[in-house]
Design a protein around this motif. Structure first.
Motif, PDB file in Angstrom:
ATOM      1  N   HIS A   1       9.834-101.088 -19.557  1.00 28.70           N
ATOM      2  CA  HIS A   1       8.717-100.155 -19.346  1.00 28.70           C
ATOM      3  C   HIS A   1       7.952 -99.904 -20.639  1.00 28.70           C
ATOM      4  O   HIS A   1       7.532 -98.778 -20.916  1.00 28.70           O
ATOM      5  N   ARG A   2       7.766-100.930 -21.425  1.00 30.71           N
ATOM      6  CA  ARG A   2       7.052-100.759 -22.684  1.00 30.71           C
ATOM      7  C   ARG A   2       5.547-100.650 -22.431  1.00 30.71           C
ATOM      8  O   ARG A   2       4.999-101.272 -21.525  1.00 30.71           O
ATOM      9  N   VAL A   3       4.909 -99.845 -23.250  1.00 28.64           N
ATOM     10  CA  VAL A   3       3.463 -99.661 -23.182  1.00 28.64           C
ATOM     11  C   VAL A   3       2.866-100.391 -24.380  1.00 28.64           C
ATOM     12  O   VAL A   3       3.005 -99.944 -25.526  1.00 28.64           O
ATOM     13  N   LEU A   4       2.210-101.499 -24.139  1.00 27.68           N
ATOM     14  CA  LEU A   4       1.817-102.407 -25.213  1.00 27.68           C
ATOM     15  C   LEU A   4       0.789-101.796 -26.155  1.00 27.68           C
ATOM     16  O   LEU A   4       0.758-102.138 -27.339  1.00 27.68           O
ATOM     17  N   ARG A   5      -0.039-100.897 -25.663  1.00 27.29           N
ATOM     18  CA  ARG A   5      -1.040-100.303 -26.542  1.00 27.29           C
ATOM     19  C   ARG A   5      -0.408 -99.397 -27.597  1.00 27.29           C
ATOM     20  O   ARG A   5      -1.062 -99.014 -28.560  1.00 27.29           O
ATOM     21  N   LEU A   6       0.868 -99.067 -27.426  1.00 32.67           N
ATOM     22  CA  LEU A   6       1.621 -98.322 -28.437  1.00 32.67           C
ATOM     23  C   LEU A   6       2.561 -99.234 -29.221  1.00 32.67           C
ATOM     24  O   LEU A   6       2.741 -99.065 -30.426  1.00 32.67           O
ATOM     25  N   VAL A   7       3.160-100.192 -28.525  1.00 27.67           N
ATOM     26  CA  VAL A   7       4.136-101.074 -29.164  1.00 27.67           C
ATOM     27  C   VAL A   7       3.482-101.933 -30.239  1.00 27.67           C
ATOM     28  O   VAL A   7       4.007-102.067 -31.356  1.00 27.67           O
ATOM     29  N   ILE A   8       2.341-102.517 -29.938  1.00 25.25           N
ATOM     30  CA  ILE A   8       1.714-103.452 -30.877  1.00 25.25           C
ATOM     31  C   ILE A   8       1.262-102.765 -32.164  1.00 25.25           C
ATOM     32  O   ILE A   8       1.532-103.266 -33.263  1.00 25.25           O
ATOM     33  N   PRO A   9       0.596-101.602 -32.113  1.00 24.02           N
ATOM     34  CA  PRO A   9       0.268-100.931 -33.387  1.00 24.02           C
ATOM     35  C   PRO A   9       1.500-100.531 -34.195  1.00 24.02           C
ATOM     36  O   PRO A   9       1.465-100.524 -35.424  1.00 24.02           O
ATOM     37  N   SER A  10       2.610-100.214 -33.484  1.00 26.57           N
ATOM     38  CA  SER A  10       3.814 -99.787 -34.202  1.00 26.57           C
ATOM     39  C   SER A  10       4.445-100.915 -35.007  1.00 26.57           C
ATOM     40  O   SER A  10       5.249-100.655 -35.906  1.00 26.57           O
ATOM     41  N   LEU A  11       4.110-102.175 -34.711  1.00 30.36           N
ATOM     42  CA  LEU A  11       4.646-103.294 -35.492  1.00 30.36           C
ATOM     43  C   LEU A  11       4.126-103.283 -36.924  1.00 30.36           C
ATOM     44  O   LEU A  11       4.772-103.822 -37.827  1.00 30.36           O
ATOM     45  N   GLY A  12       2.960-102.706 -37.114  1.00 25.09           N
ATOM     46  CA  GLY A  12       2.404-102.604 -38.462  1.00 25.09           C
ATOM     47  C   GLY A  12       1.776-103.873 -38.998  1.00 25.09           C
ATOM     48  O   GLY A  12       1.523-103.982 -40.199  1.00 25.09           O
ATOM     49  N   PHE A  13       1.489-104.861 -38.127  1.00 24.86           N
ATOM     50  CA  PHE A  13       0.868-106.097 -38.577  1.00 24.86           C
ATOM     51  C   PHE A  13      -0.584-105.829 -38.990  1.00 24.86           C
ATOM     52  O   PHE A  13      -1.223-104.926 -38.459  1.00 24.86           O
ATOM     53  N   PRO A  14      -1.123-106.616 -39.932  1.00 22.31           N
ATOM     54  CA  PRO A  14      -2.524-106.421 -40.343  1.00 22.31           C
ATOM     55  C   PRO A  14      -3.469-106.508 -39.148  1.00 22.31           C
ATOM     56  O   PRO A  14      -3.324-107.389 -38.287  1.00 22.31           O
ATOM     57  N   SER A  15      -4.431-105.606 -39.089  1.00 22.53           N
ATOM     58  CA  SER A  15      -5.298-105.530 -37.921  1.00 22.53           C
ATOM     59  C   SER A  15      -6.716-105.129 -38.312  1.00 22.53           C
ATOM     60  O   SER A  15      -6.945-104.557 -39.373  1.00 22.53           O
ATOM     61  N   GLU A  16      -7.631-105.453 -37.414  1.00 25.38           N
ATOM     62  CA  GLU A  16      -9.016-105.018 -37.490  1.00 25.38           C
ATOM     63  C   GLU A  16      -9.434-104.601 -36.087  1.00 25.38           C
ATOM     64  O   GLU A  16      -8.646-104.707 -35.137  1.00 25.38           O
TER      65      GLU A  16
END
Length: 325
Positions: A177-192
């Motif tokens: 039941h993961r919510v990807l819009r929260l999981v992906i930012p929590s990885l801390g990968f460089p983003s724009e």
């Protein structure tokens, strides 16, 4: 040919908007000058969506159909697509065309220029949404940041571009039941991020009623933050202090002879304490339920059909048993 780009699109009863989606998406991807695949995840549709997908697949070789055995939900359908996609870069896109597919080229350019792993599509203009939708979204993002999701981009839904390293990291996570819009930012990968105006739904009706929105919010909060549990602890501490205060008040009133039978105050106090107890039990129940689901290790989705595998099996049979004139 190994695709450089995979576009994952979850679909549930989208027969009305599907032709419009193909008409807008295919020219965009054909113009990228890169090998690509479109992974259409049919999330147990009950209308003509599966039939239309097979029809479009005959005309569009890059279209790949992934059909789930039963409706698993929006986030689970995206996860199924992420697990199956083969591209070096992946885009997740909803089928309703509220998020413009024309933005994919800009996302790719931003990722190449900035050497980032994630490019978020941010809804800078939500005038096409209802007032309730805008208000609930504002409350959701503000609440999640207060609960600890500091890296959550404002008004960023599930429209994003991700590198293969990001997708592999997401696929390796064991949580349900993961919510990807929260999981992906929590990885801390460089983003724009790139902004766009959110459009009205091209056709059909929304598949996200209030009940699903509430469920998504609960999954987001309990799956990402321990703040609700700490809140229950503070409620308990506050109730204890209030009980001590009432005890002192009762003793003073008894000693001074000011005791008066107060039915209303008694009922209010008992009801308030009972409500707090039930709230705390409900919060703990949500976390216990997530632990129970995780321990069961049941898959969140089951794949019934993958056109890529089906095509490979058909080619294998053709080579093994060639047709005779």
């Amino acid at each position: 040919m190994h695709p450089q780009l995979s576009v994952v699109i979850p679909m549930f009863d989208e027969e009305q908007v599907l032709p419009l989606l193909v008409d807008r998406l295919r020219p965009v991807l054909d113009g990228l000058d890169a090998a690509y695949e479109v992974v259409a995840v049919d999330d147990g549709s009950r209308d003509q969506t599966p039939v239309l997908l097979q029809r479009f697949r005959r005309e569009w070789p890059e279209l790949r159909v992934l059909r789930l055995r039963a409706n698993a939900g929006h986030q689970a359908a995206i996860s199924a697509g992420l697990s199956a996609a083969r591209g070096d870069w992946l885009v997740t896109l909803d089928a309703d065309l509220q998020d413009p597919p024309e933005l994919i080229a800009e996302m790719m350019a931003v990722a190449a220029k900035g050497e980032v792993d994630v490019v978020y599509g941010v809804r800078t203009d939500r005038s096409s949404d209802t007032f309730f939708k805008r208000l609930s979204a504002k409350i959701f993002y503000a609440g999640m940041r207060s609960a600890g999701a500091k890296d959550l981009p404002d008004n960023a839904g599930d429209y994003r571009l991700m590198s293969r390293a990001t997708v592999d990291a997401v696929n390796a996570l064991p949580e349900h039941h993961r919510v990807l819009r929260l999981v992906i930012p929590s990885l801390g990968f460089p983003s724009e991020s790139v902004g766009y105006a959110r459009e009205v739904r091209a056709a059909g009706s929304s598949k996200y009623p209030i009940a699903k929105m509430v469920r998504l919010s609960v999954d987001s909060l309990t799956g990402f933050s321990l703040t609700p549990l700490r809140l229950a602890t503070w409620f308990g501490l506050g109730g204890f202090l209030a009980a001590v205060g009432l005890l002192l008040y009762a003793l003073i009133a008894k000693l001074t002879g000011l005791t008066v039978a107060g039915w209303t105050s008694t009922v209010v106090i008992v009801a308030a304490v009972g409500a707090l107890q039930l709230l705390c039990l409900g919060i703990m129940g949500e976390y216990v339920g997530r632990i129970y689901t995780t321990l069961q290790r049941r898959p969140t989705y089951y794949v019934a059909y993958d056109s890529l595998s089906a095509g490979a099996d058909e080619r294998s049979r053709t080579r093994t048993h060639p047709a005779h004139d």
